[in-house]
Design a protein around this motif. Structure first.
Motif, PDB file in Angstrom:
ATOM      1  N   LEU A  40       0.753  -0.982   0.317  1.00 42.17           N
ATOM      2  CA  LEU A  40      -0.248   0.301  -0.036  1.00 42.17           C
ATOM      3  C   LEU A  40       0.740   1.502  -0.102  1.00 42.17           C
ATOM      4  O   LEU A  40       0.476   2.226  -0.561  1.00 42.17           O
ATOM      5  CB  LEU A  40      -0.777  -0.135   1.379  1.00 42.17           C
ATOM      6  N   SER A  41       2.046   1.572   0.554  1.00 42.92           N
ATOM      7  CA  SER A  41       2.686   2.156   0.822  1.00 42.92           C
ATOM      8  C   SER A  41       3.971   2.607  -0.710  1.00 42.92           C
ATOM      9  O   SER A  41       3.861   3.532  -1.337  1.00 42.92           O
ATOM     10  CB  SER A  41       3.672   2.128   2.174  1.00 42.92           C
ATOM     11  N   LYS A  43       2.371   1.811  -3.285  1.00 38.21           N
ATOM     12  CA  LYS A  43       1.517   2.302  -4.262  1.00 38.21           C
ATOM     13  C   LYS A  43       0.821   3.675  -4.114  1.00 38.21           C
ATOM     14  O   LYS A  43       1.185   4.705  -5.596  1.00 38.21           O
ATOM     15  CB  LYS A  43       0.465   1.558  -4.671  1.00 38.21           C
ATOM     16  N   TYR A  44       0.561   3.381  -2.886  1.00 35.38           N
ATOM     17  CA  TYR A  44      -0.164   5.402  -2.453  1.00 35.38           C
ATOM     18  C   TYR A  44       0.764   6.189  -2.326  1.00 35.38           C
ATOM     19  O   TYR A  44       0.770   6.909  -2.237  1.00 35.38           O
ATOM     20  CB  TYR A  44      -1.301   5.076  -2.021  1.00 35.38           C
ATOM     21  N   ASN A  47       4.817   6.632  -4.575  1.00 31.17           N
ATOM     22  CA  ASN A  47       5.579   6.216  -5.517  1.00 31.17           C
ATOM     23  C   ASN A  47       6.256   5.367  -6.285  1.00 31.17           C
ATOM     24  O   ASN A  47       6.818   5.576  -7.007  1.00 31.17           O
ATOM     25  CB  ASN A  47       5.211   8.420  -6.332  1.00 31.17           C
TER      26      ASN A  47
END
Length: 94
Positions: A40-41, A43-44, A47
């Motif tokens: 999650l980190s 991807k969101y 970057n």
């Protein structure tokens, strides 16, 4: 005979405190939280930077471990306080 009594007390404490449930919960958390925080980190938040996402996952794993240790310490302190109260009550009853 005293070994049987000691093991019975340990089993009783485990049943009352839900020790097995806590162990299962933290074991699952130790697997799920770092993996999900990594992906999650990555991807969101970061970057696509996998190095920073890996650091985030390591921090998340350490947070889970520290939470387990702190919870275990508080549980141990409660057990010691209960034993001290029981001992004091037995002295008063004499």
């Amino acid at each position: 005979m005293s070994a049987q009594i000691a093991s019975a007390k340990v089993t009783e404490q485990a049943a009352q405190g839900g020790v097995l449930l806590k162990l299962i919960l933290f074991s699952l958390s130790l697997g799920i939280v770092p993996l999900s925080s990594y992906f999650l980190s990555e991807k969101y938040i970061w970057n696509g930077n996998s190095n920073l996402a890996a650091i985030t996952a390591v921090v998340a794993a350490n947070i889970v471990l520290v939470a387990y240790i702190v919870l275990s310490m508080f549980e141990d302190n409660e057990d010691q306080q209960k034993a001290a109260r029981a001992k004091e009550e037995s002295r008063k009853n004499r």
